[in-house]
Design a protein around this motif. Structure first.
Motif, PDB file in Angstrom:
ATOM      1  N   TRP A  44      12.485 -16.374  25.967  1.00  0.00           N
ATOM      2  CA  TRP A  44      11.380 -15.548  25.924  1.00  0.00           C
ATOM      3  C   TRP A  44      11.077 -14.750  27.147  1.00  0.00           C
ATOM      4  O   TRP A  44       9.821 -14.629  27.659  1.00  0.00           O
ATOM      5  N   GLU A 101      -1.658 -23.655  12.841  1.00  0.00           N
ATOM      6  CA  GLU A 101      -0.924 -22.816  13.705  1.00  0.00           C
ATOM      7  C   GLU A 101      -0.078 -21.997  12.698  1.00  0.00           C
ATOM      8  O   GLU A 101       0.509 -22.246  11.765  1.00  0.00           O
ATOM      9  N   SER A 129      -2.620 -30.447  25.807  1.00  0.00           N
ATOM     10  CA  SER A 129      -2.025 -30.534  24.351  1.00  0.00           C
ATOM     11  C   SER A 129      -2.621 -29.401  23.409  1.00  0.00           C
ATOM     12  O   SER A 129      -3.737 -29.118  23.860  1.00  0.00           O
ATOM     13  N   ALA A 182      14.618 -20.675  27.056  1.00  0.00           N
ATOM     14  CA  ALA A 182      14.055 -20.565  25.802  1.00  0.00           C
ATOM     15  C   ALA A 182      14.199 -19.306  25.018  1.00  0.00           C
ATOM     16  O   ALA A 182      14.039 -18.979  23.827  1.00  0.00           O
ATOM     17  N   GLY A 222       5.930 -20.278  13.949  1.00  0.00           N
ATOM     18  CA  GLY A 222       6.773 -19.981  15.216  1.00  0.00           C
ATOM     19  C   GLY A 222       6.020 -20.458  16.238  1.00  0.00           C
ATOM     20  O   GLY A 222       6.192 -20.108  17.574  1.00  0.00           O
ATOM     21  N   ARG A 226       4.139 -23.072  17.465  1.00  0.00           N
ATOM     22  CA  ARG A 226       4.255 -24.456  18.216  1.00  0.00           C
ATOM     23  C   ARG A 226       5.248 -24.372  19.256  1.00  0.00           C
ATOM     24  O   ARG A 226       4.942 -25.051  20.216  1.00  0.00           O
ATOM     25  N   GLN A 227       6.415 -23.867  18.853  1.00  0.00           N
ATOM     26  CA  GLN A 227       7.721 -24.094  19.710  1.00  0.00           C
ATOM     27  C   GLN A 227       7.209 -23.179  21.159  1.00  0.00           C
ATOM     28  O   GLN A 227       7.502 -23.662  22.062  1.00  0.00           O
ATOM     29  N   MET A 228       6.630 -22.043  20.938  1.00  0.00           N
ATOM     30  CA  MET A 228       6.235 -21.193  21.904  1.00  0.00           C
ATOM     31  C   MET A 228       5.210 -21.908  22.806  1.00  0.00           C
ATOM     32  O   MET A 228       5.347 -22.102  24.093  1.00  0.00           O
ATOM     33  N   TYR A 229       4.300 -22.737  22.428  1.00  0.00           N
ATOM     34  CA  TYR A 229       3.485 -23.454  23.065  1.00  0.00           C
ATOM     35  C   TYR A 229       3.926 -24.377  23.827  1.00  0.00           C
ATOM     36  O   TYR A 229       3.576 -24.503  25.017  1.00  0.00           O
ATOM     37  N   GLU A 230       4.978 -25.163  23.438  1.00  0.00           N
ATOM     38  CA  GLU A 230       5.384 -26.333  23.998  1.00  0.00           C
ATOM     39  C   GLU A 230       6.302 -25.708  25.135  1.00  0.00           C
ATOM     40  O   GLU A 230       6.516 -26.303  26.107  1.00  0.00           O
ATOM     41  N   VAL A 231       6.908 -24.686  25.119  1.00  0.00           N
ATOM     42  CA  VAL A 231       7.798 -23.985  26.184  1.00  0.00           C
ATOM     43  C   VAL A 231       6.737 -23.662  27.134  1.00  0.00           C
ATOM     44  O   VAL A 231       7.235 -23.811  28.355  1.00  0.00           O
TER      45      VAL A 231
END
Lengths: 371, 371
Positions: free
Chosen positions: B294, B250, B366, B292, B253, B255-260
């Protein structure tokens, strides 16, 4: 922002400018186009039609805007390459109000045929005093005369359709269903060079008497007449050909009808030259069929224009006084249908030349016996 | 002729009668529908939209007519099986005048969204004093709640789309173009049971930040984010799924966006129950993304209904107060897009149940690493 002339003469900006001057010529204040072949022709942009408003607004002075939802704007930018000013709107905003402001002072506006009704009615509410007229004729006038690149694509599509017919008539028909043959035609259309198959009408036995028959589970047998009308899309342009064959042997009374349709198609072809009105070509085909006593069996017009759409201007039909001009492309497809018995249709795509016409389809039109 | 109740409860005549009573309920005098999913839903008839007028006219008392060109009438007869009276017209005749006579006394008429503008304007000239309103809401109300046969088709389409994702993520991504992956997805959608592929959006690298990106010649490389949004048609019903993957590893930066986005999609799912308004589901997804930081990157609504059309009611968007009801099917597809860098979107189709919702797509959400 003014529409910028593109580098190539066939570029969409050049077309935008031609649309602007056509508007000025006929005294219209604006042109509104949603996702459609018209929009693609003028701007190169070809989005899926969606319920979110996408609208080109073209003015007679050359000013042009493209209203797009924000999430479509990267695609719109890439496709239009600066030739038209983008105005973006976000989900939740009212795009009609936005268009209403741009159109404040107009009194007569041409509206593209494919703009969804909800958009048309919502725009009417924004400009209640403006008269809306269909943009069909305006855009038809621009699009009906093909440039060399367009003719090249139509030529290649026609040849791919010809090869498809040559292949299908070598196949076994007896015992197969219409649906099965239709699927085979679709496969072959792609194999022969189309980007996708668009339609495959297969009408066998009594179903050959239904001009727009949907292939079903009818199982083909000896003495069946089989009408096959099929086409695909190649680089945005369409093919469309019809051939009628008989299985093993012709049913009683069929040969004469076939010859009449073939003669009618040839008469239509011979009637074409620049300046002749579209309806004269229809009359030429109809006269041959009428003289043979089958006028009631020829239930549709002789043909339709073809290009970025399968059916477009010029329509070869009584009442269409459009004079033919070099570069126009259309189908010639007379037919006779005897309900419950059988039907015949023979169709080629032709292009008007300086002194007559040329068939894009080169496939033989004599009656084939298949097995 | 009155619409005849069909034998099965899902039959189109039953649907015609429901449309009639819906008209009566909201005080409309008639409903006009051209070739469209609406027409197919009510009558079973699904012709190609053509410039020749094909129009269903439905009245509040159960009376219904289908105006068809003569050459379309065999297909119309077969599809509608006597449930609606056919009125035929021949090339050269004026079908609008004919409809004008039928509509003489009406003052408020709902018009289907897909009727072409030239038809709408020609009909307005025939009934100048009648008010036209879009039939969008009326037909959306009828079509949004799916019957068991429709749910079955949507379920099968969703599972075929799931299998397509499982297959594509096992393929090599590095070095392939977006266009090549898109073609592969189209092939797989058909192989997995769709009648045809409808669309395959593949946005890689910075193109993943364009929500409706058209696949191009971008060659996929390690650290690219790849958004794949694709679907097909199965027995008239659509699938639509989006998954976002990364190639090899990845980017910083991401991974965090994906989780959100994943949490926003789950929050939308949890917000669904009968009686909840559509906009509440949009707000649930938007709240998570907003918290978050965004909010500006989520440039589209949370979802759209799906059925005989890829996009239909109910729209999951701010301003839509429609209360959700069991049997409604729609997408949940929040996303965040950082122009020039990357984007994420995660989409499933869901159905509203008696006490919440069920996902039709069972594919894991996931973050997958592909190679």
């Amino acid at each position: 922002m003014k529409a910028q002339p593109a580098e190539s003469s066939g570029g969409s900006s050049d077309r935008l400018l031609r649309a602007s001057s056509a508007l000025a010529d006929i005294g219209l204040d604006a042109l509104l186009l949603g996702p459609s072949a018209d929009l693609r022709y003028l701007t190169g942009y070809s989005p899926m039609p969606l319920e979110r408003l996408i609208l080109a607004v073209v003015f007679p002075e050359g000013e042009a805007h493209l209203i797009v939802p924000e999430l479509e704007s990267p695609g719109a930018e890439a496709a239009t390459a600066g030739s038209i000013e983008l105005i973006r709107w976000k989900d939740g905003a009212d795009p009609y109000e936005l268009v209403g402001k741009i159109l404040r002072k107009i009194s007569r506006v041409a509206v593209g045929d494919r703009l969804w009704t909800s958009h048309v009615l919502a725009l009417q509410r924004q400009i209640p005093s403006a008269e809306m007229v269909p943009a069909t004729e305006l855009m038809g006038g621009l699009r009906s005369i093909k440039d060399p690149d367009e003719l090249d694509a139509l030529d290649r599509a026609a040849r791919a359709a010809d090869r498809t017919f040559e292949l299908i008539r070598g196949q076994v028909f007896t015992g197969r269903t219409e649906r099965d043959l239709g699927a085979e035609l679709a496969r072959m259309l792609v194999e022969q060079g189309h980007d996708r198959a668009d339609f495959t009408i297969v009408g066998a036995g009594p179903n050959s008497a239904s001009p727009h028959h949907e292939p079903i589970s009818w199982r083909i047998a000896p003495y069946d007449v089989v009408v096959m009308d099929f086409g695909g899309e190649l680089e945005g342009y369409f093919s469309d050909i019809t051939r009628t064959v008989v299985v093993e042997d012709e049913p009683a009374g069929f040969r004469q009808m076939y010859e009449v349709v073939s003669a009618a198609q040839e008469a239509a072809f011979q009637a074409i030259k620049p300046g002749t009105r579209a309806q004269e070509v229809d009359r030429a085909a109809r006269a041959v069929i009428g003289e043979a006593g089958w006028a009631d069996g020829f239930v549709h017009r002789t043909g339709h224009g073809i290009g970025l759409e399968l059916h477009e201007a010029p329509y070869i039909v009584e009442g269409n006084g459009t004079p033919l001009a070099p570069g126009m492309t259309f189908s010639l497809e007379p037919g006779i249908y005897l309900p419950g018995r059988f039907g015949v249709r023979i169709e080629d795509i032709v292009v008007v030349t300086e002194d007559g016409a040329r068939r894009l389809n080169a496939s033989d039109r004599s009656l084939y016996v298949v097995h």
